[in-house]
Enzyme design. Structure first.
Site, PDB file in Angstrom:
ATOM      1  N   LYS A  84     -37.755  35.912 -21.830  1.00 53.81           N
ATOM      2  CA  LYS A  84     -38.310  36.124 -23.168  1.00 53.81           C
ATOM      3  C   LYS A  84     -39.073  34.891 -23.633  1.00 53.81           C
ATOM      4  O   LYS A  84     -38.597  33.763 -23.480  1.00 53.81           O
ATOM      5  CB  LYS A  84     -37.176  36.453 -24.141  1.00 53.81           C
ATOM      6  CG  LYS A  84     -37.632  36.802 -25.553  1.00 53.81           C
ATOM      7  CD  LYS A  84     -36.444  37.213 -26.413  1.00 53.81           C
ATOM      8  CE  LYS A  84     -36.862  37.491 -27.845  1.00 53.81           C
ATOM      9  NZ  LYS A  84     -35.716  37.895 -28.686  1.00 53.81           N
ATOM     10  N   SER A 159     -36.770  41.574 -31.516  1.00 50.67           N
ATOM     11  CA  SER A 159     -37.841  40.797 -30.929  1.00 50.67           C
ATOM     12  C   SER A 159     -37.817  40.784 -29.405  1.00 50.67           C
ATOM     13  O   SER A 159     -38.729  40.259 -28.768  1.00 50.67           O
ATOM     14  CB  SER A 159     -37.796  39.356 -31.453  1.00 50.67           C
ATOM     15  OG  SER A 159     -36.578  38.722 -31.079  1.00 50.67           O
ATOM     16  N   SER A 183     -32.165  41.870 -32.371  1.00 51.72           N
ATOM     17  CA  SER A 183     -33.146  41.824 -31.291  1.00 51.72           C
ATOM     18  C   SER A 183     -32.593  42.176 -29.915  1.00 51.72           C
ATOM     19  O   SER A 183     -33.357  42.371 -28.977  1.00 51.72           O
ATOM     20  CB  SER A 183     -33.787  40.427 -31.234  1.00 51.72           C
ATOM     21  OG  SER A 183     -34.467  40.141 -32.432  1.00 51.72           O
TER      22      SER A 183
END
Length: 481
Positions: A84, A159, A183
């Site tokens: 990520k 996210s 997230s």
């Protein structure tokens, strides 16, 4: 095992075994995943900053040479992994989705990246995230929008949106992610996957202030609870750089998750007594998914702790702004970089910079009172169950829903309020699939365990998965396109 589809269909655990047994080469694994990325990533934009294919195949070949010498680095030996883009990977772009850092290259690895490398992973690139991880909708001016694995016209969530879509479409075996406001729960729910938000300190995070426990944690996304446990066994464990790390052997998470769940008690929190609005169909699917727990022998009761949930939301707003402003202050105070911040980032920074110590302390006290209320409530229950989202995946071009269930949303994240009570509690939560609406859009529910009870969440998630098999039953249509 020759076909690319056969390789990427393997679970993370199966893939690890196949590589170590030399039933499949690391080069073949890399080729299979890169072929899948080449075919599907242009449709969904989940993996960004992808490294050169030739370089990756050379690294995979080096992993095969190690195996030929009897050398195995660890469980992730030869695994293609994209990280990520909120975590630094040495030598790769580290933009955090911000145009301010469009050209930044990381000079070091985050702790979890160090552990992936040590376990044998080959870092292939990054997964897309919203700017600074703000908002549960993955779009940014550097890489663009990440689209849903089940309907590319819809959002992937966020996210950890790129992470979830890359796993759902078999572009990587399992993925890391992070979670402040859902997230690791909302993107799995939007993409028919599992996502674990661990307790703070389970996966250590270094930073400029390691003595202030954050609301954000690192975790994992997978196609099964077992795959999440497999990655957690690599990423978890104490680190001397992080004083609040959990001192426990992480290898337990890689063990089989089979457990007799008969007799466990679960509280279904639903809409928290009418406090939360839902898009029609979401709450109903969550309620119907309770049958999967009952099939595993769990006794589910509708119940909720007595607490002022609006006060808890307001306390979270304070803490969210406080943490965010601390990170964004240098960028906000510089007129050149402030002009490049998205409106939501400016809003958080301005609110956070106006806070005084008394208000922050009061919010922390409110959070502590919530934890104690929940701790007492869970003396009667082994786990809590509640939805992982309040809406189905919405249009990819919509920044965030302005209304939910006819109720106006007063902030850019109010539509995800269902995850905030768990964030504020610090308790671990596993997002599990809960089914699909008539349009073929998925949703999920959260399994919330007692403090540090990630293993119990994964075990119950595995029993639920055995009863429902949503990932196997409803793969993304893009896989057959």
């Amino acid at each position: 095992m020759a076909a690319d589809d056969d390789i990427v269909a393997l679970s993370a655990i199966e893939l690890s075994r196949a590589i170590r047994a030399r039933a499949v080469s690391c080069v073949a694994v890399m080729e299979a995943y890169l072929d899948r990325i080449e075919r599907l990533n242009p449709v969904v934009n989940a993996i960004v900053a992808l490294r050169d294919r030739a370089d990756l195949l050379r690294e995979a070949g080096a992993r095969d040479a190690e195996l030929a010498r009897g050398e195995v680095r660890g469980p992730l030996h030869g695994f293609p992994q994209a990280v990520k883009d909120l975590a630094p990977v040495k030598g790769l772009p580290f933009t955090q989705g911000s145009p301010i850092f469009r050209d930044r290259i990381a000079e070091s690895d985050a702790i979890l990246v160090e552990r992936m490398r040590r376990a044998g992973a080959i870092l292939i690139g990054k997964t897309n995230t919203p700017e600074f991880g703000l908002g549960s909708q993955t779009f940014n001016p550097v890489y663009g929008t990440t689209r849903n694995a089940y309907d590319p016209a819809r959002t992937s969530g966020g996210s950890s949106g790129g992470a979830a879509v890359s796993v759902a479409l078999r572009m990587q075996p399992v993925a890391d992610g992070s979670d402040h406001a859902g997230s690791l729960r909302n993107p799995p729910a939007f993409n028919n996957l599992f996502g674990l938000r661990p307790a703070y300190g389970r996966i250590p995070q270094a930073g400029p202030d390691v003595f202030t426990p954050s609301l954000a944690v690192e975790g994992a996304i997978g196609r099964s609870p077992a795959d999440i446990g497999f990655l957690l066994s690599v990423l978890a464990g104490p680190d001397p750089r992080v004083p609040y790390g959990i001192e426990a052997d992480p290898s337990v998470f890689a063990e089989p998750l089979e457990r007799d769940c008969s007799g466990l008690r679960a509280a279904w929190l639903g809409d928290l007594g009418g406090h939360l609005p839902f898009e029609p169909g979401v709450l109903e699917l969550g309620q119907s998914a309770l049958a999967g727990f009952e099939a595993a022998g769990v006794r589910v009761e509708a119940d909720r702790p007595a607490f002022d949930m609006e006060a808890l939301w307001q306390d979270w707003l304070v803490l969210r702004a406080w943490f965010t402003a601390a990170a964004l202050k240098p960028l906000y105070e510089n007129p050149r970089t402030r002009a490049l911040l998205k409106p939501e980032a400016v809003w958080e920074a301005e609110r956070g910079l106006k806070l005084d110590a008394d208000r922050v302390a009061a919010a922390q006290a409110g959070r502590s009172a919530w934890y104690e209320s929940l701790r007492r409530f869970m003396e009667r229950y082994d786990v809590l169950l509640l939805p992982a989202a309040q809406v189905f995946p919405f249009a990819a071009g919509t920044p965030w829903p302005k209304t939910v269930g006819g109720r106006p949303m007063d902030t850019y994240h109010r539509w995800m309020e269902v995850v905030i009570p768990i964030t504020m509690s610090g308790l671990p939560a596993l997002s599990v699939p809960a089914g699909f609406n008539e349009a073929g859009l998925p949703t999920g529910i959260q399994i919330v365990g007692r403090n540090h009870a990630e293993l119990a969440c994964l075990q119950l998630g595995a029993a639920y998965d055995a009863a429902t098999r949503w990932v196997e039953r409803r793969p993304p249509p893009l896989l057959d396109a």
